[in-house]
Design a protein around this motif. Structure first.
Motif, mmCIF file in Angstrom:
data_model
loop_
_atom_site.group_PDB
_atom_site.id
_atom_site.type_symbol
_atom_site.label_atom_id
_atom_site.label_comp_id
_atom_site.label_asym_id
_atom_site.label_seq_id
_atom_site.Cartn_x
_atom_site.Cartn_y
_atom_site.Cartn_z
ATOM 1 N N ARG A 104 46.859 47.110 40.986
ATOM 2 C CA ARG A 104 45.563 47.291 41.643
ATOM 3 C C ARG A 104 44.756 48.394 40.981
ATOM 4 O O ARG A 104 45.294 49.352 40.451
ATOM 5 N N ASP A 105 43.451 48.259 41.054
ATOM 6 C CA ASP A 105 42.542 49.259 40.515
ATOM 7 C C ASP A 105 42.634 50.536 41.343
ATOM 8 O O ASP A 105 42.852 50.478 42.561
ATOM 9 N N HIS A 106 42.450 51.677 40.702
ATOM 10 C CA HIS A 106 42.561 52.949 41.417
ATOM 11 C C HIS A 106 41.519 53.081 42.528
ATOM 12 O O HIS A 106 41.769 53.727 43.535
ATOM 13 N N THR A 107 40.359 52.424 42.373
ATOM 14 C CA THR A 107 39.342 52.516 43.438
ATOM 15 C C THR A 107 39.788 51.759 44.683
ATOM 16 O O THR A 107 39.465 52.155 45.797
ATOM 17 N N THR A 108 40.555 50.687 44.489
ATOM 18 C CA THR A 108 41.125 49.960 45.628
ATOM 19 C C THR A 108 42.102 50.858 46.374
ATOM 20 O O THR A 108 42.109 50.907 47.609
ATOM 21 N N VAL A 109 42.916 51.576 45.624
ATOM 22 C CA VAL A 109 43.893 52.498 46.222
ATOM 23 C C VAL A 109 43.161 53.610 46.967
ATOM 24 O O VAL A 109 43.510 53.939 48.108
ATOM 25 N N LEU A 110 42.134 54.184 46.355
ATOM 26 C CA LEU A 110 41.378 55.263 47.010
ATOM 27 C C LEU A 110 40.743 54.787 48.312
ATOM 28 O O LEU A 110 40.777 55.491 49.328
ATOM 29 N N HIS A 111 40.167 53.588 48.291
ATOM 30 C CA HIS A 111 39.563 53.039 49.512
ATOM 31 C C HIS A 111 40.625 52.857 50.589
ATOM 32 O O HIS A 111 40.419 53.232 51.750
ATOM 33 N N SER A 112 41.774 52.314 50.204
ATOM 34 C CA SER A 112 42.851 52.099 51.158
ATOM 35 C C SER A 112 43.358 53.417 51.734
ATOM 36 O O SER A 112 43.634 53.519 52.937
#
Length: 148
Positions: A104-112
């Motif tokens: 997964r993209d790091h922005t997906t992780v940050l949002h989560s």
């Protein structure tokens, strides 16, 4: 400035020390952008694989279901909690967490992480789940922090 690989850059902003050459005298130290990015406790840290397995086991999911592409709530909430546990217990960057969790993209992780932190404050049941998972990994609940 230097052009660094994104994963290396994320580790440097997290406070990684890199020795340059033979002696530690020339070590470069980057100051951490957030003190909460450090691992909860030095010493015996759970591996990312153990954390992911513990979350999947707690929710009765396979690791494939937990890390897969499903957008069902029964997969998304535990996945977000897995990201939160990985950040909390291992101090991994969002890039590294994304890599361990299906690319997964790091922005997906940050949002989560942001959504999960909000849910942990609003939902005592989810906070209890987090505590139980962390304790199952051998960490005292005093190491918990909702701020990642």
């Amino acid at each position: 400035g230097l052009s660094l690989h994104p994963l290396l850059e994320s580790r440097l902003t997290g406070g990684l020390v890199l020795p340059l050459g033979e002696s530690d005298a020339g070590a470069v130290t980057a100051s951490p952008s957030q003190s909460t990015r450090k691992p909860a406790r030095a010493g015996k840290q759970p591996t990312p694989r153990r954390v992911i397995a513990a979350v999947a086991r707690y929710y009765g999911l396979s690791t494939a279901d937990l890390l897969g592409p499903s957008q069902r709530r029964r997969h998304v909430r535990p996945r977000g909690l897995a990201f939160h546990c990985l950040r909390l217990l291992t101090g991994l960057s969002s890039h590294a967490i994304g890599g361990f969790c299906g690319g997964r993209d790091h922005t997906t992780v940050l949002h989560s992480l942001k959504v999960t932190a909000r849910l942990l404050q609003a939902d005592p049941g989810l906070a209890g789940d987090l505590e139980a998972i962390v304790e199952s990994l051998g960490k005292p609940s005093a190491d918990l922090s909702a701020d990642c």
